[in-house]
Enzyme design. Structure first.
Site, PDB file in Angstrom:
ATOM      1  N   ALA A  21      41.428 -22.270 -32.674  1.00 49.49           N
ATOM      2  CA  ALA A  21      41.516 -21.573 -31.341  1.00 49.49           C
ATOM      3  C   ALA A  21      42.033 -20.024 -31.694  1.00 49.49           C
ATOM      4  CB  ALA A  21      42.397 -22.377 -30.457  1.00 49.49           C
ATOM      5  N   ASP A  22      41.482 -19.131 -30.932  1.00 47.70           N
ATOM      6  CA  ASP A  22      42.068 -17.947 -30.867  1.00 47.70           C
ATOM      7  C   ASP A  22      41.909 -17.300 -29.319  1.00 47.70           C
ATOM      8  OD1 ASP A  22      42.825 -15.819 -32.692  1.00 47.70           O
ATOM      9  OD2 ASP A  22      41.594 -14.539 -31.516  1.00 47.70           O
TER      10      ASP A  22
END
Length: 202
Positions: A78-79
């Site tokens: 995730a980012d």
């Protein structure tokens, strides 16, 4: 009985306490194994410009980096990026930079692009990007100083110098987007995909 139907625990390739708490609250059995990548170097080498593309690319890279070593397991990467238009912000280095970011965001709308990717055996199985639009209220210098005093060193932990789940809520007048997107993990589409793969009991 566990909600997770995989033969081994899910992996979250993130050291973010907020993401770990979000995933933990779902009741899914998982292990946090942060991806060992230089995010800024990877981002620059990819030569991507738009905030959504950057978030998606980094989410994929994190998932793949851990998946290469944990080949039989499902890995979440995730980012999140914060941008005003095409101008990207990064985590402030200290109080002075945090104050600069708050001045730049005060009275304006910014966007949080949150990306999530799921990998297994070095292949991306699912990815998506969700967007939240955040309107920060106008802030006086005194209000910025008070906020920074109260928030302390926590202002350097998040881009934009705020954590909405804490004192950062005082900075906003309008929010468009779901809680999970704001905290950096678009959970609903991820859970939907896991369910479609018969990996969840609920």
């Amino acid at each position: 009985m566990t909600i997770w139907r995989g033969t081994t625990p899910l992996i979250l390739a993130s050291q973010s306490h907020a993401r770990q708490a979000l995933l933990g609250n779902t009741g899914i059995e998982f292990e946090a194994i942060p991806a060992n990548i230089d995010e800024r170097a990877v981002q620059q080498s990819a030569a991507l410009a738009t905030p959504g593309e950057i978030a998606a690319f980094l989410a994929r890279e994190k998932a793949l980096a851990v998946s290469m070593f944990e080949v039989d397991r499902y890995v979440i990467g995730a980012d999140q990026t914060l941008a005003v238009g095409e101008t990207l912000f990064t985590k402030p280095a200290g109080r002075v930079q945090a104050a600069e970011q708050l001045r730049a965001l005060a009275g304006r709308v910014h966007e949080l692009h949150s990306a999530v990717a799921l990998a297994r055996a070095g292949k991306i199985l699912f990815e998506t990007v969700a967007v939240a639009r955040m309107t920060m209220r106008p802030l006086s210098e005194a209000e910025i100083a008070t906020y920074l005093d109260e928030a302390g060193d926590g202002v350097t932990a998040s881009v934009g110098a705020y954590q909405l789940e804490g004192l950062g809520v005082h900075l906003f007048e309008r929010i468009e987007g779901d809680h999970f997107t704001i905290l950096g993990l678009p959970l609903l589409p991820l859970l939907s995909f896991l369910r479609s793969q018969h990996l969840l009991a609920l």
